[in-house]
Design a protein around this motif. Structure first.
Motif, short mmCIF file in Angstrom:
data_model
loop_
_atom_site.label_atom_id
_atom_site.label_comp_id
_atom_site.label_asym_id
_atom_site.label_seq_id
_atom_site.Cartn_x
_atom_site.Cartn_y
_atom_site.Cartn_z
N PRO A 1 0.85 -1.25 -0.01
CA PRO A 1 0.08 -0.08 0.10
C PRO A 1 0.85 1.34 -0.02
CG PRO A 1 0.13 -0.83 2.09
CD PRO A 1 0.73 -1.69 1.37
N ASN B 1 -4.54 -0.93 -3.66
CA ASN B 1 -4.08 -1.11 -2.18
C ASN B 1 -4.44 0.15 -1.50
OD1 ASN B 1 -2.70 -3.72 -2.07
ND2 ASN B 1 -1.34 -2.50 -3.77
N ARG C 1 2.56 4.90 1.14
CA ARG C 1 2.91 5.34 2.48
C ARG C 1 2.38 6.77 2.50
NH1 ARG C 1 7.66 5.47 1.91
NH2 ARG C 1 8.22 7.53 1.69
N ALA D 1 -4.45 2.45 2.14
CA ALA D 1 -3.42 2.66 3.24
C ALA D 1 -4.26 3.99 4.28
CB ALA D 1 -2.18 3.36 3.15
#
Length: 432
Positions: A134, A211, A136, A213
């Motif tokens: 994922p 993904n 940052r 985050a």
């Protein structure tokens, strides 16, 4: 009698023959499409296989993923009855792939008897890369003090270009935009009707593989108490105001019933339209970073968040919340644009009557309602202080005034904050 039976069976045989001929000569392959059409994918990213067949109908569909020597069937669907169109969903998760290239092969076969009874088959091949990492998120802005019914702002950096990024508050997502300095900046709302203990804003980023985050940041939720108000609805008000809505609510001429439907149902539709209009926002700031203007020499008649209980002949008939500030000065007073931006709506707007909505970028928009006259057009760029309309009493207004609203991605917020330069400096500009 024998003749009738013979004719019946002859017709049946001809129909069967025609059907057999159709199935035998149907050489048109099914149509197939796969979405999303992305070069990267995460294991949980949902794919949609869209299938169509205008001829004999679909018989089966299959999706196989290949990575190196590994081959896994992700979808194997048989249609027991002829199907003209279908959508099948699947993910890569069951395949247990590792990061790196893979190939999807999707096939669909129809029910025709072409190709010696095997039917027509279409294939679709997609090469992509599996990405399980994922993005940052690094939150850059510091303290975030947000009042109930007010606005917050956050800035952050991402390790990769996202598919989407912004702030999540409850079930609502407030998009953020990448600025020239490479940082992402977004506005978000502490909803007026959210319990302060449920206000937990988080930054969310989804990369192009799918993904997701999340990142938390330091914030303080400041509760507010809103005023309670009582509104009496008279027959004179109903008789003078409800004819505006006869072309919208056509199945009754009972003015009280029309009022209740306007105040409840049409209000909800107006709110939904405000969310739609928010999608027209500019990705950059269009306003001048200075405090927003308010109607000159105007006294406030009603505030943001006032909880209103409506009565008719002494009986409670409805409850709603006032989501703007009502300002009154002179009849037909000139209305200035609160700040620079682009007009995204002009015209009759349900409970608001004649209205103008200006986009100031980054999801921030201002609403000017109950107007007598509109002096701007959709798509027009306006400068701060430019006269855009004249106040009036259209819509559900009981008298000549301006209903002024501030919206962030269609969510109503307190206009008072935007009249305060100190608040703008501390809570918006310092976060950029």
């Amino acid at each position: 009698m024998k003749k009738l039976v013979f004719v019946f069976f002859l017709i049946l045989a001809l129909a069967a023959g025609a059907a057999w001929y159709f199935f035998l000569t149907d050489t048109v392959k099914p149509e197939i499409a796969l979405s999303p059409d992305s070069a990267v994918a995460a294991p949980k990213r949902e794919f949609t296989l869209t299938l169509k067949d205008a001829g004999a109908g679909l018989k089966n569909a299959k999706v196989v993923v290949t990575q190196g020597d590994k081959q896994i069937t992700l979808l194997d669907k048989a249609y027991t009855m002829p199907v003209k169109a279908a959508e099948e969903k699947f993910t890569l998760e069951p395949a247990g792939l590792h990061d790196g290239p893979f190939t999807l092969l999707a096939t669909a076969t129809d029910r025709s008897l072409a190709n010696f009874g095997a039917g027509n088959t279409v294939k679709l091949t997609k090469n992509a890369t599996l990405d399980t990492i994922p993005p940052r998120i690094d939150v850059l802005s510091l303290a975030h003090n947000v009042r109930q019914g007010g606005v917050g702002a956050v800035s952050f950096q991402l390790s990769e270009e996202p598919e989407s990024a912004g702030v999540v508050v409850g079930d609502d997502f407030f998009p953020a935009f990448k600025q020239e300095n490479g940082k992402y900046f977004g506005l978000f709302v502490f909803p007026y009707n959210m319990d302060p203990k449920d206000f937990v804003p988080r930054v969310k980023a989804v990369d192009k593989a799918g993904n997701t985050a999340y990142a938390t940041f330091r914030y303080q939720a400041i509760p507010r108490k809103f005023r309670q108000d009582r509104i009496n609805i008279s027959d004179n008000f109903l008789d003078s105001k409800m004819p505006q809505y006869y072309n919208i609510i056509t199945d009754t001429r009972d003015n009280l019933e029309i009022y209740l439907r306007v105040n409840k149902e049409l209000r909800k539709k107006n709110r939904a339209k405000l969310h739609d209009l928010a999608m027209a926002t500019a990705p950059t700031m269009l306003w001048d970073k200075k405090a927003f203007l308010r109607l000159p020499n105007a006294a406030p008649k009603a505030g943001f968040g006032d909880h209103r209980t409506y009565y008719y002949n002494g009986k409670e008939i409805d409850q709603e919340t006032h989501l703007g500030v009502d300002l009154a000065s002179l009849e037909a007073a000139p209305v200035p644009a609160a700040n620079s931006g682009k007009v995204v709506f002009t015209g009759f707007f349900g409970i608001y009557g004649n209205a103008v909505i200006i986009d100031h970028g980054l999801g921030l928009q201002t609403l000017y309602a109950h107007l007598r006259e509109i002096d701007v057009k959709d798509g027009q760029e306006v400068k701060k202080g430019q006269i855009i309309a004249k106040t009036g009493a259209t819509g559900l207004a009981g008298g000549d005034h301006l209903h002024f609203g501030v919206l962030v991605f269609g969510h109503p917020t307190s206009p008072v904050e935007w009249w305060d330069q100190h608040w703008i400096d501390d809570n918006i500009l310092n976060k950029m």
